[in-house]
Design a protein around this motif. Structure first.
Motif, short mmCIF file in Angstrom:
data_model
loop_
_atom_site.label_atom_id
_atom_site.label_comp_id
_atom_site.label_asym_id
_atom_site.label_seq_id
_atom_site.Cartn_x
_atom_site.Cartn_y
_atom_site.Cartn_z
N GLU A 95 0.88 -1.17 0.00
CA GLU A 95 0.00 0.00 0.00
C GLU A 95 0.92 1.22 0.00
OE1 GLU A 95 -3.24 -0.29 -0.37
OE2 GLU A 95 -3.13 -2.48 -0.20
N VAL A 96 0.92 1.96 -1.09
CA VAL A 96 1.85 3.07 -1.29
C VAL A 96 1.28 4.35 -0.68
CG1 VAL A 96 3.13 4.39 -3.04
CG2 VAL A 96 2.65 1.95 -3.41
N ARG A 97 2.15 5.15 -0.10
CA ARG A 97 1.74 6.46 0.42
C ARG A 97 1.33 7.34 -0.77
NH1 ARG A 97 3.43 7.05 5.70
NH2 ARG A 97 5.03 5.57 6.35
N PRO A 98 0.27 8.12 -0.62
CA PRO A 98 -0.21 8.93 -1.76
C PRO A 98 0.85 9.85 -2.34
CG PRO A 98 -1.78 9.02 0.06
CD PRO A 98 -0.57 8.28 0.56
N GLU A 99 1.71 10.39 -1.52
CA GLU A 99 2.73 11.33 -1.99
C GLU A 99 3.97 10.64 -2.57
OE1 GLU A 99 3.71 10.45 2.32
OE2 GLU A 99 1.87 10.73 1.17
#
Length: 106
Positions: free
Chosen positions: A9-13
């Protein structure tokens, strides 16, 4: 044959940075790991921050060799800053295969 599925799950930024790191990792694997059969990184429909790695190795030993490479160590050291939590990993042993995978030595 031996396979691995890992979900991040990747951080949005950090999507661009993670995707670039993932591209580097699979390129290095293709170049330097003779036991690698296939390696792909996927986006998940409807989940723009999810990434799934799908990896197929000749056998369990080839996966162990993959885990021992300097490139894997570098990926593991760098990816944490781009993701939320730990990845979910599943280690897979085949029951049935079809198509080109049947040509892979077991």
């Amino acid at each position: 044959m031996y396979a691995v599925v890992a979900r991040f799950e990747v951080r949005p930024e950090a999507v661009e940075e993670f995707d670039a790191l993932a591209q580097w990792r699979i390129t290095e694997a293709a170049r330097n790991e003779p036991g690698l059969v296939a390696y792909a990184v996927h986006r998940v429909d409807g989940e723009p921050l999810a990434r799934v790695f799908y990896e197929i190795y000749r056998d369990r030993e080839a996966f162990r060799e993959h885990r021992a490479t300097p490139q894997t160590a570098e990926f593991l050291a760098r990816h944490a800053q781009y993701v939320q939590g730990s990845p979910r990993m599943e280690l897979l042993e085949p029951l049935h295969t079809a198509g080109r995978l049947t040509d892979t030595p077991v």
